[in-house]
Design a protein around this motif. Structure first.
Motif, PDB file in Angstrom:
ATOM      1  N   VAL A  29       0.838  -1.211   0.000  1.00  0.00           N
ATOM      2  CA  VAL A  29       0.000   0.000   0.000  1.00  0.00           C
ATOM      3  C   VAL A  29       0.869   1.256   0.000  1.00  0.00           C
ATOM      4  O   VAL A  29       0.613   2.219  -0.748  1.00  0.00           O
ATOM      5  CB  VAL A  29      -0.950  -0.022   1.209  1.00  0.00           C
ATOM      6  N   ILE A  30       1.914   1.245   0.849  1.00  0.00           N
ATOM      7  CA  ILE A  30       2.813   2.406   0.897  1.00  0.00           C
ATOM      8  C   ILE A  30       3.490   2.595  -0.456  1.00  0.00           C
ATOM      9  O   ILE A  30       3.615   3.721  -0.966  1.00  0.00           O
ATOM     10  CB  ILE A  30       3.848   2.211   2.014  1.00  0.00           C
ATOM     11  N   GLN A  31       3.948   1.462  -1.027  1.00  0.00           N
ATOM     12  CA  GLN A  31       4.580   1.558  -2.339  1.00  0.00           C
ATOM     13  C   GLN A  31       3.611   2.127  -3.367  1.00  0.00           C
ATOM     14  O   GLN A  31       3.974   2.976  -4.188  1.00  0.00           O
ATOM     15  CB  GLN A  31       5.056   0.176  -2.782  1.00  0.00           C
ATOM     16  N   GLY A  32       2.364   1.675  -3.337  1.00  0.00           N
ATOM     17  CA  GLY A  32       1.381   2.198  -4.276  1.00  0.00           C
ATOM     18  C   GLY A  32       1.115   3.675  -4.077  1.00  0.00           C
ATOM     19  O   GLY A  32       1.011   4.441  -5.040  1.00  0.00           O
ATOM     20  N   ALA A  33       0.996   4.065  -2.769  1.00  0.00           N
ATOM     21  CA  ALA A  33       0.745   5.480  -2.491  1.00  0.00           C
ATOM     22  C   ALA A  33       1.901   6.355  -2.967  1.00  0.00           C
ATOM     23  O   ALA A  33       1.699   7.406  -3.613  1.00  0.00           O
ATOM     24  CB  ALA A  33       0.502   5.674  -0.994  1.00  0.00           C
ATOM     25  N   VAL A  34       3.122   5.927  -2.634  1.00  0.00           N
ATOM     26  CA  VAL A  34       4.291   6.699  -3.078  1.00  0.00           C
ATOM     27  C   VAL A  34       4.379   6.706  -4.596  1.00  0.00           C
ATOM     28  O   VAL A  34       4.742   7.717  -5.222  1.00  0.00           O
ATOM     29  CB  VAL A  34       5.566   6.122  -2.445  1.00  0.00           C
ATOM     30  N   ALA A  35       4.036   5.554  -5.199  1.00  0.00           N
ATOM     31  CA  ALA A  35       4.069   5.492  -6.660  1.00  0.00           C
ATOM     32  C   ALA A  35       3.061   6.457  -7.267  1.00  0.00           C
ATOM     33  O   ALA A  35       3.363   7.151  -8.254  1.00  0.00           O
ATOM     34  CB  ALA A  35       3.789   4.066  -7.115  1.00  0.00           C
ATOM     35  N   LEU A  36       1.859   6.513  -6.683  1.00  0.00           N
ATOM     36  CA  LEU A  36       0.869   7.466  -7.186  1.00  0.00           C
ATOM     37  C   LEU A  36       1.363   8.897  -7.051  1.00  0.00           C
ATOM     38  O   LEU A  36       1.214   9.729  -7.962  1.00  0.00           O
ATOM     39  CB  LEU A  36      -0.451   7.279  -6.427  1.00  0.00           C
ATOM     40  N   TRP A  37       1.970   9.183  -5.884  1.00  0.00           N
ATOM     41  CA  TRP A  37       2.514  10.533  -5.694  1.00  0.00           C
ATOM     42  C   TRP A  37       3.624  10.820  -6.699  1.00  0.00           C
ATOM     43  O   TRP A  37       3.683  11.903  -7.308  1.00  0.00           O
ATOM     44  CB  TRP A  37       3.057  10.659  -4.279  1.00  0.00           C
ATOM     45  N   ALA A  38       4.512   9.816  -6.893  1.00  0.00           N
ATOM     46  CA  ALA A  38       5.612  10.016  -7.833  1.00  0.00           C
ATOM     47  C   ALA A  38       5.102  10.169  -9.255  1.00  0.00           C
ATOM     48  O   ALA A  38       5.613  10.999 -10.028  1.00  0.00           O
ATOM     49  CB  ALA A  38       6.571   8.828  -7.744  1.00  0.00           C
ATOM     50  N   VAL A  39       4.102   9.375  -9.624  1.00  0.00           N
ATOM     51  CA  VAL A  39       3.525   9.516 -10.958  1.00  0.00           C
ATOM     52  C   VAL A  39       2.910  10.896 -11.129  1.00  0.00           C
ATOM     53  O   VAL A  39       3.038  11.543 -12.176  1.00  0.00           O
ATOM     54  CB  VAL A  39       2.486   8.398 -11.197  1.00  0.00           C
ATOM     55  N   GLY A  40       2.219  11.362 -10.045  1.00  0.00           N
ATOM     56  CA  GLY A  40       1.655  12.703 -10.116  1.00  0.00           C
ATOM     57  C   GLY A  40       2.727  13.770 -10.292  1.00  0.00           C
ATOM     58  O   GLY A  40       2.569  14.714 -11.087  1.00  0.00           O
ATOM     59  N   GLU A  41       3.831  13.611  -9.520  1.00  0.00           N
ATOM     60  CA  GLU A  41       4.923  14.556  -9.669  1.00  0.00           C
ATOM     61  C   GLU A  41       5.527  14.497 -11.061  1.00  0.00           C
ATOM     62  O   GLU A  41       5.849  15.524 -11.680  1.00  0.00           O
ATOM     63  CB  GLU A  41       6.005  14.261  -8.626  1.00  0.00           C
ATOM     64  N   ALA A  42       5.688  13.267 -11.584  1.00  0.00           N
ATOM     65  CA  ALA A  42       6.236  13.128 -12.932  1.00  0.00           C
ATOM     66  C   ALA A  42       5.311  13.755 -13.959  1.00  0.00           C
ATOM     67  O   ALA A  42       5.760  14.452 -14.888  1.00  0.00           O
ATOM     68  CB  ALA A  42       6.459  11.656 -13.249  1.00  0.00           C
ATOM     69  N   GLU A  43       3.996  13.506 -13.801  1.00  0.00           N
ATOM     70  CA  GLU A  43       3.052  14.122 -14.721  1.00  0.00           C
ATOM     71  C   GLU A  43       3.114  15.647 -14.618  1.00  0.00           C
ATOM     72  O   GLU A  43       3.021  16.360 -15.641  1.00  0.00           O
ATOM     73  CB  GLU A  43       1.632  13.633 -14.412  1.00  0.00           C
ATOM     74  N   ARG A  44       3.290  16.154 -13.374  1.00  0.00           N
ATOM     75  CA  ARG A  44       3.377  17.622 -13.193  1.00  0.00           C
ATOM     76  C   ARG A  44       4.607  18.165 -13.901  1.00  0.00           C
ATOM     77  O   ARG A  44       4.552  19.207 -14.574  1.00  0.00           O
ATOM     78  CB  ARG A  44       3.422  17.935 -11.698  1.00  0.00           C
ATOM     79  N   HIS A  45       5.755  17.456 -13.737  1.00  0.00           N
ATOM     80  CA  HIS A  45       6.967  17.890 -14.423  1.00  0.00           C
ATOM     81  C   HIS A  45       6.798  17.824 -15.930  1.00  0.00           C
ATOM     82  O   HIS A  45       7.236  18.737 -16.667  1.00  0.00           O
ATOM     83  CB  HIS A  45       8.155  17.036 -13.977  1.00  0.00           C
ATOM     84  N   VAL A  46       6.179  16.736 -16.399  1.00  0.00           N
ATOM     85  CA  VAL A  46       5.956  16.607 -17.846  1.00  0.00           C
ATOM     86  C   VAL A  46       5.047  17.718 -18.344  1.00  0.00           C
ATOM     87  O   VAL A  46       5.278  18.327 -19.411  1.00  0.00           O
ATOM     88  CB  VAL A  46       5.366  15.224 -18.161  1.00  0.00           C
ATOM     89  N   LEU A  47       3.987  18.014 -17.551  1.00  0.00           N
ATOM     90  CA  LEU A  47       3.073  19.083 -17.949  1.00  0.00           C
ATOM     91  C   LEU A  47       3.771  20.435 -17.951  1.00  0.00           C
ATOM     92  O   LEU A  47       3.567  21.264 -18.861  1.00  0.00           O
ATOM     93  CB  LEU A  47       1.866  19.088 -17.005  1.00  0.00           C
ATOM     94  N   ARG A  48       4.607  20.663 -16.927  1.00  0.00           N
ATOM     95  CA  ARG A  48       5.366  21.931 -16.902  1.00  0.00           C
ATOM     96  C   ARG A  48       6.286  22.031 -18.118  1.00  0.00           C
ATOM     97  O   ARG A  48       6.408  23.087 -18.749  1.00  0.00           O
ATOM     98  CB  ARG A  48       6.188  21.998 -15.630  1.00  0.00           C
ATOM     99  N   GLY A  49       6.944  20.891 -18.444  1.00  0.00           N
ATOM    100  CA  GLY A  49       7.801  20.916 -19.638  1.00  0.00           C
ATOM    101  C   GLY A  49       7.006  21.144 -20.896  1.00  0.00           C
ATOM    102  O   GLY A  49       7.443  21.871 -21.819  1.00  0.00           O
TER     103      GLY A  49
END
Length: 546
Positions: A29-49
């Motif tokens: 569950v922790i891995q999934g939560a962190v993964a969701l957060w990381a995916v969100g951050e990656a999507e945010r970085h991709v969107l900013r780019g």
């Protein structure tokens, strides 16, 4: 029976397994939560780019559209057939690009609020304001230059046009656009670097968390495999032992977990089965012993019945033998008396006396033979009831006293045991012992003593020995083996007492064996004889059908 432990003490392994699965689930569950957060951050970085790239593209397109509008103006100035609709389309395109740049700039403000980003956003806003004024300025200026004013110098018109395109609000638009594009290039590179860093971090996180989860799963699997291997092997061996019937096998798992509880239950079951098997074996052995005893009894009864049949046949032979002699004598005397001329009365009287003697001998023989016949039959159908042998001995002693007094012999007895209980027929026991006492008195001389005693013998099968000892003529060693033969009388017995049929001891032996006992005779010529009757105490004699 072993008392089972409380339920909360028998689910240790289950709690461990639950905790382990809960830990694995929590990690996942922790891995999934962190993964969701990381995916969100990656999507945010991709969107900013993406936004940064779109802004840079917008500035580039705006510069390109402006350059095309400059070309249109040159064509219009030199009469190359430039159309107003083309100008209006380029101006409209620039306004749309500018509107898109404003929207992208607002989106960039939301996506990136760092200090450097805020500085770039301020410069972007200023540039957009200037560019917006430049487009309005171009629209007005191009409207005033179309058509060119009459008499205006071409170089002056071109200089005014360049001023419209290159200057706005006192700033060089070419330099402004170049700076804006450079600024957006820097921003784009930063956004791409941030995106690449986020993706690299996400990759490392996935690799690390997956490795951690896999290692945790492997460690837990190894732990539970080790924890399960030993108990399961022991339980499997215990089940195999029970299946093979080795009820003495014990699993012997200690602890308070589920496997130990199952092992204790299986051990208790094996112990109970072993106890039941022991009880069943003992019962079967007891039954086999009873069957063997009953078989022996039935065999003995069958043997006795066969012996009785042999004795019956012998009885018929004895009857024909014993009755033939006196009958022949009677017939002979009668024939002599009847043959020839009449005789004197004395001769007839003598014949009648001899006939009477022969008849009396015949009667005695008949009585003895009937007694023998009854003893053979009754020995196989005795009325078996509990008997007090002491009372029977007292009766035998009383009746024997009369026999002894008639012959001038003393009959004495030793003190009886306190109690002698057995199963049998009191009348037949009395007949048996009186026959032996009668023999002892008959073959004793006047003044001699006959002693009667009873001795209890302890052992696995309690017995009583009744001994009748006399001081009479005794029996020769050669005659001892034949004392129980029917009609046998030793020469010494015949010399001492001519009367007798030789049936007393055979009858006594039949009665003794009918009670499950035996008679033994020991004797020394001239020193007396001892008859020993051995009978079972508290023993139920098997009843044989008549």
């Amino acid at each position: 029976m072993t008392t089972p432990p409380p339920a909360h003490e028998t689910n240790v392994f289950g709690r461990r397994l639950t905790l382990a699965l809960a830990a694995l689930g929590s990690i996942a569950v922790i891995q999934g939560a962190v993964a969701l957060w990381a995916v969100g951050e990656a999507e945010r970085h991709v969107l900013r780019g993406r936004v940064a790239a779109d802004i840079r593209q917008g500035f580039t397109e705006l510069r390109s559209e402006k350059q095309q509008l400059r070309t249109w103006l040159a064509q219009q100035q030199f009469g190359a057939g430039a159309r107003d609709s083309q100008r209006d389309a380029l101006l409209q395109r620039m306004r749309v690009i500018l509107a898109d740049l404003k929207a992208l700039a607002d989106q960039a403000v939301v996506l990136d609020d760092g200090p450097a980003a805020r500085q770039r956003q301020a410069g972007r806003r200023d540039a957009l304001v200037v560019l917006e004024g430049s487009i309005a300025q171009l629209e007005r200026g191009l409207a005033s230059l179309n058509p060119p004013p009459v008499g205006m110098d071409t170089n002056l018109a071109w200089s005014i046009a360049n001023e419209l395109f290159d200057r706005a609000e006192g700033q060089d638009l070419r330099l402004l656009l170049a700076d804006s594009i450079d600024r957006e290039d820097v921003s784009l590179r930063e956004k791409r670097a941030d995106t690449n860093a986020a993706l690299a971090w996400l990759r490392r996180f996935w690799i690390g968390s997956t490795t951690t989860l896999a290692l945790a799963a492997l460690l837990l699997a190894a732990f539970f495999a080790r924890a399960l291997r030993g108990p399961l092997r022991s339980l499997s061996e215990g089940a195999a032992a029970l299946r093979a019937g080795r009820l003495s096998h014990r699993i012997g798992l200690s602890g308070s977990d589920e496997f130990a509880a199952v092992a204790r239950s299986m051990d208790a079951m094996a112990a109970e089965l072993a106890e039941r098997r022991r009880i069943e074996t003992e019962a079967r052995q007891a039954l086999e012993e009873q069957v063997a005893a009953r078989t022996d009894e039935l065999t003995s009864a069958l043997v006795a019945q066969r012996e009785a049949e042999v004795r019956r046949r012998q009885l018929f032979a004895d009857i024909s033998h014993e009755l033939r002699t006196p009958t022949t004598a009677i017939r002979g005397e009668a024939q002599i008396a009847l043959r020839g001329d009449p005789k004197p009365a004395d001769e007839y009287r003598g014949s009648l006396r001899r006939i009477e003697d022969a008849s009396r001998q015949l009667g005695l023989a008949i009585d003895d033979l009937l007694t023998m016949a009854r003893s053979d039959i009754d020995a196989l159908s005795l009325r078996r009831v509990p008997v007090d042998l002491v009372a029977v001995l007292n009766d035998v002693h009383s009746h024997g006293q009369a026999m002894a007094l008639a012959s001038g012999v003393r009959l004495e007895h030793e003190p009886w045991p306190a109690a002698l209980a057995m199963s049998g027929d009191a009348d037949r026991l009395r007949q048996l012992l009186l026959a032996l006492v009668d023999n002892a008195v008959r073959y004793s001389r006047p003044g001699q003593t006959v002693r009667l005693e009873a001795v209890a013998i302890d052992g696995p099968r309690p017995l009583v020995e009744v001994r009748i000892h006399d001081e009479g003529i005794g029996i020769a060693a050669d005659d001892l083996p034949r004392v129980f033969d029917r009609n046998h009388r030793a020469p010494a017995a015949i010399a001492h007492r001519a009367d007798g049929s030789g049936l007393g001891l055979p009858i006594a032996r039949v009665l003794a064996r009918g009670h499950g006992g035996e008679i033994a005779i020991t004797s020394a010529p001239g020193r007396g004889t001892t008859a020993t009757v051995t009978l079972p105490l508290a023993f139920t004699v098997p009843k044989v059908p008549a």
